[in-house]
Write an enzyme that holds these catalytic residues in place. Structure first.
Site, PDB file in Angstrom:
ATOM      1  CB  SER A 235      67.014  36.503 124.587  1.00 61.11           C
ATOM      2  OG  SER A 235      67.461  37.823 124.823  1.00 61.11           O
ATOM      3  CB  ALA A 236      63.847  40.960 123.456  1.00 61.55           C
ATOM      4  CB  SER A 237      69.292  40.594 124.143  1.00 62.55           C
ATOM      5  OG  SER A 237      70.555  41.217 123.945  1.00 62.55           O
TER       6      SER A 237
ATOM      7  CG  ASP B 292      64.377  36.539 129.264  1.00 68.59           C
ATOM      8  OD1 ASP B 292      64.580  37.006 128.136  1.00 68.59           O
ATOM      9  OD2 ASP B 292      64.505  37.223 130.314  1.00 68.59           O
ATOM     10  CG  LEU B 293      70.749  36.320 128.066  1.00 62.62           C
ATOM     11  CD1 LEU B 293      71.516  35.067 128.466  1.00 62.62           C
ATOM     12  CD2 LEU B 293      71.397  36.941 126.819  1.00 62.62           C
ATOM     13  CG  ASP B 294      69.275  40.586 128.849  1.00 62.93           C
ATOM     14  OD1 ASP B 294      70.489  40.476 129.041  1.00 62.93           O
ATOM     15  OD2 ASP B 294      68.781  40.881 127.740  1.00 62.93           O
TER      16      ASP B 294
ATOM     17  CD  GLU C 122      60.565  36.246 129.719  1.00 67.17           C
ATOM     18  OE1 GLU C 122      60.872  37.103 130.558  1.00 67.17           O
ATOM     19  OE2 GLU C 122      60.878  36.356 128.526  1.00 67.17           O
ATOM     20  CG  ASP C 123      63.641  38.911 133.859  1.00 67.85           C
ATOM     21  OD1 ASP C 123      63.486  38.563 132.667  1.00 67.85           O
ATOM     22  OD2 ASP C 123      64.192  39.970 134.185  1.00 67.85           O
TER      23      ASP C 123
ATOM     24  CE  LYS D 146      61.135  37.398 125.221  1.00 68.61           C
ATOM     25  NZ  LYS D 146      62.118  37.125 126.306  1.00 68.61           N
TER      26      LYS D 146
ATOM     27  CE  LYS E 271      63.594  44.124 135.645  1.00 68.80           C
ATOM     28  NZ  LYS E 271      63.388  43.487 136.952  1.00 68.80           N
ATOM     29  N   GLY E 272      62.340  42.735 129.058  1.00 68.67           N
ATOM     30  CA  GLY E 272      61.900  41.787 128.044  1.00 68.67           C
ATOM     31  C   GLY E 272      61.521  42.429 126.721  1.00 68.67           C
TER      32      GLY E 272
ATOM     33  NE  ARG F  88      69.701  47.453 121.131  1.00 66.39           N
ATOM     34  CZ  ARG F  88      70.718  47.038 120.376  1.00 66.39           C
ATOM     35  NH1 ARG F  88      71.253  47.857 119.495  1.00 66.39           N
ATOM     36  NH2 ARG F  88      71.203  45.822 120.490  1.00 66.39           N
TER      37      ARG F  88
ATOM     38  CB  THR G 207      72.465  41.566 131.434  1.00 66.20           C
ATOM     39  OG1 THR G 207      71.529  40.519 131.241  1.00 66.20           O
ATOM     40  CG2 THR G 207      73.854  41.102 131.103  1.00 66.20           C
TER      41      THR G 207
HETATM   42  C1  BG6 Z   1      65.747  42.025 126.794  1.00 67.72           C
HETATM   43  C2  BG6 Z   1      65.933  42.937 127.979  1.00 67.72           C
HETATM   44  O1  BG6 Z   1      66.224  40.738 127.116  1.00 67.72           O
HETATM   45  O2  BG6 Z   1      66.470  42.507 125.662  1.00 67.72           O
HETATM   46  C3  BG6 Z   1      65.563  44.364 127.611  1.00 67.72           C
HETATM   47  O3  BG6 Z   1      65.093  42.485 129.044  1.00 67.72           O
HETATM   48  C4  BG6 Z   1      66.357  44.793 126.390  1.00 67.72           C
HETATM   49  O4  BG6 Z   1      65.829  45.197 128.713  1.00 67.72           O
HETATM   50  C5  BG6 Z   1      66.112  43.822 125.238  1.00 67.72           C
HETATM   51  O5  BG6 Z   1      65.976  46.103 125.991  1.00 67.72           O
HETATM   52  C6  BG6 Z   1      66.920  44.167 123.995  1.00 67.72           C
HETATM   53  O6  BG6 Z   1      68.259  43.983 124.282  1.00 67.72           O
HETATM   54  P1  BG6 Z   1      69.468  44.512 123.371  1.00 67.72           P
HETATM   55  O7  BG6 Z   1      70.671  43.843 124.009  1.00 67.72           O
HETATM   56  O8  BG6 Z   1      69.221  44.013 121.985  1.00 67.72           O
HETATM   57  O9  BG6 Z   1      69.455  45.987 123.454  1.00 67.72           O
HETATM   58 MG    MG Z   2      64.518  39.125 130.918  1.00 67.48          MG
END
Ligand code: BG6
Ligand code: MG
Length: 216
Positions: A113-115, A8-10, A168-169, A144, A44-45, A48, A16
């Protein structure tokens, strides 16, 4: 086949998670309610869109479709503002060293990552070239704890799910890895991440052999 690692990233590789929290709190406050660090564990995870749905539920607030989209844009704008200055100094303890030792062992590495900001962040912290595959929020449609992100990562690496170790956190992320049938190492609190196979506070001093021995 050698096991592969999916990170996972964040909150796992880079610090972050605190900026996501600050941006969501700012949004909640602007909508007239508070948002605590305790509530943030549930986010977390989580993607958005799903995060905003959860926050609105917690705050007992409803937005129409246009307001909802505008809130997403505002939150991301604040988040991008907060991470504007980040660099390799925000890499979490031991994470860069652990990543490079995984690669030295000839094991494959993926991001799960979900980001949607994942590539931008990896560029800023200068770790983009450490990944054989990147599966981020732009590549998945299910948040997730759905296992989609990790299953796609395994597919891109061409490694069976039973040979994948996820780091994973987040509670939702640990559940996603479990739902994918993978091994999972929690990074953070053992109380919060009690569904992980085992939990470490961070990667400091961790060797690949230590991790493999725990799954032997
Ligand atoms: C996850 C974070 O990695 O990404 C969440 O843990 C975040 O907090 C999600 O909402 C989505 O990220 P982004 O950068 O696309 O808004
Ligand atoms: Mg995370």
């Amino acid at each position: 086949m050698k096991p592969a690692c999916i990170f996972d990233l964040d909150g796992v590789i880079v610090d972050t998670a605190k900026y996501h929290y600050l941006a969501w709190k700012r949004l909640a406050n602007s909508l007239g309610f508070d948002f605590t660090e305790h509530d943030n564990e549930q986010l977390k995870g989580v993607s958005r869109i799903e995060s905003l749905k959860l926050i609105l539920h917690l705050g007992g607030k409803e937005l129409d479709a246009a307001e909802f989209d505008a809130a997403l844009v505002r939150k991301n704008g604040w988040y991008l503002e907060y991470i504007q200055q980040i660099g390799p100094e925000e890499i979490l303890p031991g994470a860069a060293e652990f990543l490079s030792s995984v690669r030295e062992q000839g094991m494959k590495v993926a991001l799960g990552s979900a980001s949607k900001n994942a590539v931008l962040i990896l560029e800023r912290i200068q770790l983009l070239d450490q990944f054989d595959a990147i599966v981020d929020g732009n590549k998945v449609s299910k948040a997730k704890p759905d296992p989609e992100v990790f299953l796609k990562a395994a597919e891109e690496l061409a490694v069976p799910v039973s040979d994948c170790i996820v780091f994973e956190d987040a509670v939702a992320g640990v559940q996603a890895a479990r739902n994918a049938g993978m091994k999972v190492v929690g990074i953070g609190s053992a109380v919060v991440l009690d569904q992980a196979h085992f939990v470490l506070p961070n990667f400091a001093g961790l060797s690949v052999a230590d991790v493999l021995a725990r799954f032997a």
